[in-house]
Design an enzyme around this catalytic site. Structure first.
Site, PDB file in Angstrom:
ATOM      1  N   ILE A 159       8.479   6.656  16.470  1.00 49.53           N
ATOM      2  CA  ILE A 159       8.314   7.695  15.167  1.00 49.53           C
ATOM      3  C   ILE A 159       6.920   8.372  15.405  1.00 49.53           C
ATOM      4  O   ILE A 159       6.801   9.674  15.051  1.00 49.53           O
ATOM      5  CB  ILE A 159       8.013   6.529  14.181  1.00 49.53           C
ATOM      6  CG1 ILE A 159       9.120   5.749  13.809  1.00 49.53           C
ATOM      7  CG2 ILE A 159       7.870   7.246  12.725  1.00 49.53           C
ATOM      8  CD1 ILE A 159      10.485   6.380  13.331  1.00 49.53           C
ATOM      9  N   ARG A 169      -8.651  -0.456   4.817  1.00 46.22           N
ATOM     10  CA  ARG A 169      -7.676   0.762   4.135  1.00 46.22           C
ATOM     11  C   ARG A 169      -6.601  -0.195   3.742  1.00 46.22           C
ATOM     12  O   ARG A 169      -5.972   0.415   2.692  1.00 46.22           O
ATOM     13  CB  ARG A 169      -7.446   1.741   5.053  1.00 46.22           C
ATOM     14  CG  ARG A 169      -8.620   2.649   5.548  1.00 46.22           C
ATOM     15  CD  ARG A 169      -8.248   3.530   6.550  1.00 46.22           C
ATOM     16  NE  ARG A 169      -7.405   4.364   5.729  1.00 46.22           N
ATOM     17  CZ  ARG A 169      -6.870   5.529   6.351  1.00 46.22           C
ATOM     18  NH1 ARG A 169      -7.107   6.120   7.486  1.00 46.22           N
ATOM     19  NH2 ARG A 169      -5.941   6.517   5.629  1.00 46.22           N
ATOM     20  N   ARG A 206      -4.083  10.675   4.785  1.00 44.65           N
ATOM     21  CA  ARG A 206      -3.050  11.676   4.768  1.00 44.65           C
ATOM     22  C   ARG A 206      -2.164  11.848   3.790  1.00 44.65           C
ATOM     23  O   ARG A 206      -1.521  12.780   3.234  1.00 44.65           O
ATOM     24  CB  ARG A 206      -2.265  11.214   6.148  1.00 44.65           C
ATOM     25  CG  ARG A 206      -0.878  12.247   6.212  1.00 44.65           C
ATOM     26  CD  ARG A 206      -0.115  11.741   7.554  1.00 44.65           C
ATOM     27  NE  ARG A 206       1.194  12.064   7.270  1.00 44.65           N
ATOM     28  CZ  ARG A 206       1.758  13.420   7.764  1.00 44.65           C
ATOM     29  NH1 ARG A 206       0.839  14.089   8.222  1.00 44.65           N
ATOM     30  NH2 ARG A 206       2.957  13.531   7.507  1.00 44.65           N
ATOM     31  N   CYS A 257      -5.048  13.020  12.134  1.00 47.23           N
ATOM     32  CA  CYS A 257      -4.876  11.195  12.340  1.00 47.23           C
ATOM     33  C   CYS A 257      -4.921  10.807  13.517  1.00 47.23           C
ATOM     34  O   CYS A 257      -4.138  11.369  14.518  1.00 47.23           O
ATOM     35  CB  CYS A 257      -3.666  10.863  11.399  1.00 47.23           C
ATOM     36  SG  CYS A 257      -3.419   9.155  11.566  1.00 47.23           S
ATOM     37  N   LYS A 286       0.586  -1.381  -0.163  1.00 55.46           N
ATOM     38  CA  LYS A 286       0.102   0.095  -0.174  1.00 55.46           C
ATOM     39  C   LYS A 286       0.955   1.361   0.003  1.00 55.46           C
ATOM     40  O   LYS A 286       0.507   2.092  -0.725  1.00 55.46           O
ATOM     41  CB  LYS A 286      -0.819   0.072   1.171  1.00 55.46           C
ATOM     42  CG  LYS A 286      -1.410   1.254   1.763  1.00 55.46           C
ATOM     43  CD  LYS A 286      -2.361   1.303   2.633  1.00 55.46           C
ATOM     44  CE  LYS A 286      -1.726   1.597   4.104  1.00 55.46           C
ATOM     45  NZ  LYS A 286      -1.067   2.806   4.458  1.00 55.46           N
ATOM     46  N   ASN A 287       1.944   1.121   0.837  1.00 53.96           N
ATOM     47  CA  ASN A 287       2.759   2.517   1.100  1.00 53.96           C
ATOM     48  C   ASN A 287       3.661   2.708  -0.097  1.00 53.96           C
ATOM     49  O   ASN A 287       4.306   3.696  -0.104  1.00 53.96           O
ATOM     50  CB  ASN A 287       3.403   2.485   2.352  1.00 53.96           C
ATOM     51  CG  ASN A 287       2.463   2.619   3.490  1.00 53.96           C
ATOM     52  OD1 ASN A 287       1.250   3.078   3.313  1.00 53.96           O
ATOM     53  ND2 ASN A 287       2.765   2.722   4.842  1.00 53.96           N
ATOM     54  N   ASP A 326       5.050   0.645  11.883  1.00 55.00           N
ATOM     55  CA  ASP A 326       3.920  -0.186  11.075  1.00 55.00           C
ATOM     56  C   ASP A 326       3.553  -1.720  11.616  1.00 55.00           C
ATOM     57  O   ASP A 326       2.513  -2.084  11.517  1.00 55.00           O
ATOM     58  CB  ASP A 326       3.702  -0.033   9.660  1.00 55.00           C
ATOM     59  CG  ASP A 326       3.509   1.242   9.182  1.00 55.00           C
ATOM     60  OD1 ASP A 326       3.086   2.242  10.007  1.00 55.00           O
ATOM     61  OD2 ASP A 326       4.007   1.423   7.999  1.00 55.00           O
ATOM     62  N   ARG A 341       1.068  14.497  13.138  1.00 58.85           N
ATOM     63  CA  ARG A 341       1.519  14.387  11.685  1.00 58.85           C
ATOM     64  C   ARG A 341       1.574  15.449  11.064  1.00 58.85           C
ATOM     65  O   ARG A 341       0.698  15.684   9.949  1.00 58.85           O
ATOM     66  CB  ARG A 341       0.667  13.052  11.187  1.00 58.85           C
ATOM     67  CG  ARG A 341       1.077  11.857  12.043  1.00 58.85           C
ATOM     68  CD  ARG A 341       0.100  10.645  11.066  1.00 58.85           C
ATOM     69  NE  ARG A 341       1.141  10.045  10.148  1.00 58.85           N
ATOM     70  CZ  ARG A 341       0.498   9.200   9.460  1.00 58.85           C
ATOM     71  NH1 ARG A 341      -0.800   8.803   9.564  1.00 58.85           N
ATOM     72  NH2 ARG A 341       1.136   8.755   8.392  1.00 58.85           N
TER      73      ARG A 341
HETATM   74  N1  EPU Z   1       6.667  14.529  10.086  1.00 64.19           N
HETATM   75  C1  EPU Z   1       6.645  15.767  10.444  1.00 64.19           C
HETATM   76  N2  EPU Z   1       6.380  16.607   9.561  1.00 64.19           N
HETATM   77  C2  EPU Z   1       6.368  16.366   8.145  1.00 64.19           C
HETATM   78  C3  EPU Z   1       6.450  15.070   7.940  1.00 64.19           C
HETATM   79  C4  EPU Z   1       6.425  13.991   8.921  1.00 64.19           C
HETATM   80  O1  EPU Z   1       6.734  16.181  11.810  1.00 64.19           O
HETATM   81  O2  EPU Z   1       5.972  17.119   7.162  1.00 64.19           O
HETATM   82  C5  EPU Z   1       6.806  13.481  11.286  1.00 64.19           C
HETATM   83  C6  EPU Z   1       5.544  12.738  11.643  1.00 64.19           C
HETATM   84  O3  EPU Z   1       4.610  13.212  12.220  1.00 64.19           O
HETATM   85  C7  EPU Z   1       6.384  11.601  12.264  1.00 64.19           C
HETATM   86  C8  EPU Z   1       7.602  11.446  11.423  1.00 64.19           C
HETATM   87  O4  EPU Z   1       7.918  12.520  10.881  1.00 64.19           O
HETATM   88  O5  EPU Z   1       6.395  11.573  13.533  1.00 64.19           O
HETATM   89  C9  EPU Z   1       7.682  10.218  10.373  1.00 64.19           C
HETATM   90  O6  EPU Z   1       6.498  10.418   9.424  1.00 64.19           O
HETATM   91  P1  EPU Z   1       6.961   9.968   7.765  1.00 64.19           P
HETATM   92  O7  EPU Z   1       6.612  11.279   7.049  1.00 64.19           O
HETATM   93  O8  EPU Z   1       8.066   9.418   7.746  1.00 64.19           O
HETATM   94  O9  EPU Z   1       5.592   9.149   7.731  1.00 64.19           O
HETATM   95  P2  EPU Z   1       4.399   9.110   6.538  1.00 64.19           P
HETATM   96  O10 EPU Z   1       5.122   9.681   5.284  1.00 64.19           O
HETATM   97  O11 EPU Z   1       3.270  10.217   7.072  1.00 64.19           O
HETATM   98  C10 EPU Z   1       4.544   6.773   5.895  1.00 64.19           C
HETATM   99  C11 EPU Z   1       3.652   5.652   6.070  1.00 64.19           C
HETATM  100  C12 EPU Z   1       3.022   5.463   7.341  1.00 64.19           C
HETATM  101  C13 EPU Z   1       4.563   4.935   8.253  1.00 64.19           C
HETATM  102  C14 EPU Z   1       5.339   5.979   8.361  1.00 64.19           C
HETATM  103  C15 EPU Z   1       6.687   5.761   8.990  1.00 64.19           C
HETATM  104  C16 EPU Z   1       2.447   6.216   3.766  1.00 64.19           C
HETATM  105  C17 EPU Z   1       1.387   6.503   3.074  1.00 64.19           C
HETATM  106  N3  EPU Z   1       2.614   6.136   5.153  1.00 64.19           N
HETATM  107  O12 EPU Z   1       3.919   7.929   6.401  1.00 64.19           O
HETATM  108  O13 EPU Z   1       2.203   4.365   7.309  1.00 64.19           O
HETATM  109  O14 EPU Z   1       3.930   4.723   9.399  1.00 64.19           O
HETATM  110  O15 EPU Z   1       5.818   6.428   6.920  1.00 64.19           O
HETATM  111  O16 EPU Z   1       7.109   4.641   8.420  1.00 64.19           O
HETATM  112  O17 EPU Z   1       3.642   5.813   3.266  1.00 64.19           O
HETATM  113  C18 EPU Z   1       0.386   2.947   7.760  1.00 64.19           C
HETATM  114  O18 EPU Z   1       0.647   2.217   6.645  1.00 64.19           O
HETATM  115  O19 EPU Z   1      -0.210   2.258   8.551  1.00 64.19           O
HETATM  116  C19 EPU Z   1       1.238   3.971   7.819  1.00 64.19           C
HETATM  117  C20 EPU Z   1       0.587   4.752   9.020  1.00 64.19           C
END
Ligand code: EPU
Length: 418
Positions: free
Chosen positions: A327, A397, A92, A116, A22-23, A305, A121
């Site tokens: 995280i 989802r 998101r 979320c 998915k991701n 995850d 986030r």
């Molecule tokens: N963060 C910020 N600012 C930003 C972006 C991220 O503060 O602009 C913080 C987040 O709040 C978090 C940390 O940085 O504390 C890491 O977030 P990251 O950006 O790496 O996560 P994401 O891209 O929002 C993806 C996956 C998530 C997975 C995380 C970490 C997708 C669509 N989602 O989220 O997947 O947990 O990376 O590996 O790729 C799930 O599948 O259940 C899921 C939540």
């Protein structure tokens, strides 16, 4: 609304086909917006987040055609209009369309993604990436409004942390920039590497995928492309936990051992026997799970995850486990629900102390997010008696046919519409 009725106690035994990630799929669908030529994506998982992302890009004017082999997206006639909050609030990952639209059209207006349950986030890093590439970015009444003055310009971007999504935004936007972009402190997750592979098939020139330093040439000459998404390492880890928690054996068909090294290490600590099979990875559980000390970290560390799923296992371990979440600040919503099944968990900030018990007891529980809900399914598979899991749409989802895949391995699980 559907519920899952699970009667625990069956030892699972069988083979589970692991779907596309998915991701990996979500950013690749967003990336289709970059190119005027068609992108065929194969191995997209049949989950509602993917359906929702396809719906979002079609609202911008992309055509989406599903056929037996995959899904072809044609973004030749896309326009950077506005997609309302109602559509994006559910996911998101909708923020991932911002970079491609801005880069290609020079302006974009995208709703801030909804809140979320697993933490604040924020999307500040996505916005900083685009500013560094020369865009003007503002937030106005819940919308991100971004524009460029004659296009994006290649630069050096230093991410304040290895964010998966911000690395993906940077990669996609930099494909349109004039000149080279260097992205430092980039995420190394396999899903980021797979996006780089997809963009490369589309015509981009990218170096360093899988390291903390990505180099994007810019000024991409786009071409029609086809890309096959990697298998879902989180789905694989979830079925590995299902094998373990029931003392069973599951072959994770298509799973890639190299994406799962930290996960397999913890599984072995907890007593699993792991070996490579002809078609993927085989996990054999044992009579009693051993406790573990787990800290979630960016890849290649243990993935956030899978934290909830491994906590479900720890609830039945022969001793106390410590689980630290580094995280997301609020990714423990499963704790009160696991307690309803009889688990003994003490939470202190980002650290959970899980005292293992010989058994859990079935109860009605409520799913709160994707991974929290699947952890309740796992606990219910091992609990004595019946559990009813409500709000199953969270599971849909990100898990393709979860109930069917588990039933095929011998689980007593029924989906009931109420
Ligand atoms: N963060 C910020 N600012 C930003 C972006 C991220 O503060 O602009 C913080 C987040 O709040 C978090 C940390 O940085 O504390 C890491 O977030 P990251 O950006 O790496 O996560 P994401 O891209 O929002 C993806 C996956 C998530 C997975 C995380 C970490 C997708 C669509 N989602 O989220 O997947 O947990 O990376 O590996 O790729 C799930 O599948 O259940 C899921 C939540």
């Amino acid at each position: 609304m559907d519920e899952l009725h699970i009667t625990g106690g069956n030892r699972l035994d069988g083979a589970v086909p692991i779907a596309g990630a998915k991701n990996a799929a979500l950013p690749q669908i967003a990336a289709a917006l970059l190119s005027p030529h068609p992108l065929e994506l194969t191995n997209l998982p049949k989950v509602s987040d993917v359906d929702n992302m396809l719906r979002i890009i079609s609202l911008y004017g992309a055509t989406v055609e599903s056929h037996a082999g995959g899904t072809t997206i044609n973004a030749a006639h896309v326009a950077p209009g506005e997609v309302d909050y109602e559509t994006v609030r559910k996911m998101r990952a909708s923020i991932l369309v911002l970079g491609p639209l801005l880069a290609r059209f020079g302006s974009a207006r995208v709703s801030l993604p909804g809140g979320c349950a697993i933490g604040a986030r924020p999307v500040d890093m996505h916005l900083k990436v685009l500013s560094a590439l020369g865009a003007t970015v503002d937030v106005e009444r819940g919308y991100i409004v971004a524009s460029t003055n004659g296009g994006l310009r290649g630069t050096r971007i230093v991410l304040s942390g290895p964010s998966v999504g911000a690395s993906e935004t940077a990669l996609m936007a930099a494909c349109y920039a004039k000149g080279e972009t260097e992205i430092l402190n980039a995420a190394r997750e396999p899903e980021v590497v797979d996006l780089a592979a997809c963009l490369t098939a589309m015509g981009a020139e990218i170096e360093g995928a899988g390291t903390h330093r990505l180099l994007v040439k810019g000024n991409t000459t786009w071409r029609a492309a086809s890309h096959h998404a990697i298998p879902d390492r989180v789905e694989a880890g979830t079925y590995a936990a299902a094998a373990m928690i029931t003392g069973g054996r599951i072959e994770l068909v298509n799973a890639r051992m190299e994406h799962l090294s930290s996960v397999l290490q913890v599984l072995e600590t907890m007593g699993a026997t792991v070996w490579p099979g002809d078609r993927g990875v085989v996990i054999n559980g044992r009579e009693r799970i051993r406790p573990a000390d787990i800290t979630t970290e960016p890849y290649p560390g243990f993935p956030t995850d899978l934290q909830a799923q491994f906590m479900a296992m720890a609830c039945l371990a022969d001793g106390a486990s410590v689980i630290r979440e580094t995280i997301f600040e609020n990714r423990f919503m499963h704790v009160p629900e696991l307690s309803r099944l009889g688990a003994d968990i003490a939470l202190n900030g980002a650290v959970a102390l899980v005292r293992g018990k010989p058994e859990l007891r079935g109860a009605p529980v409520m799913a709160t997010d994707l991974r929290a809900s699947v952890c309740l399914v796992l606990a219910a598979l091992a609990a004595e008696g019946e559990s009813v899991i409500k709000r199953v749409y969270h599971l849909d989802r990100g898990y393709e046919q979860l109930d069917r895949k588990l039933a095929q391995c011998g689980a007593d699980i029924r989906r009931v519409s109420v």
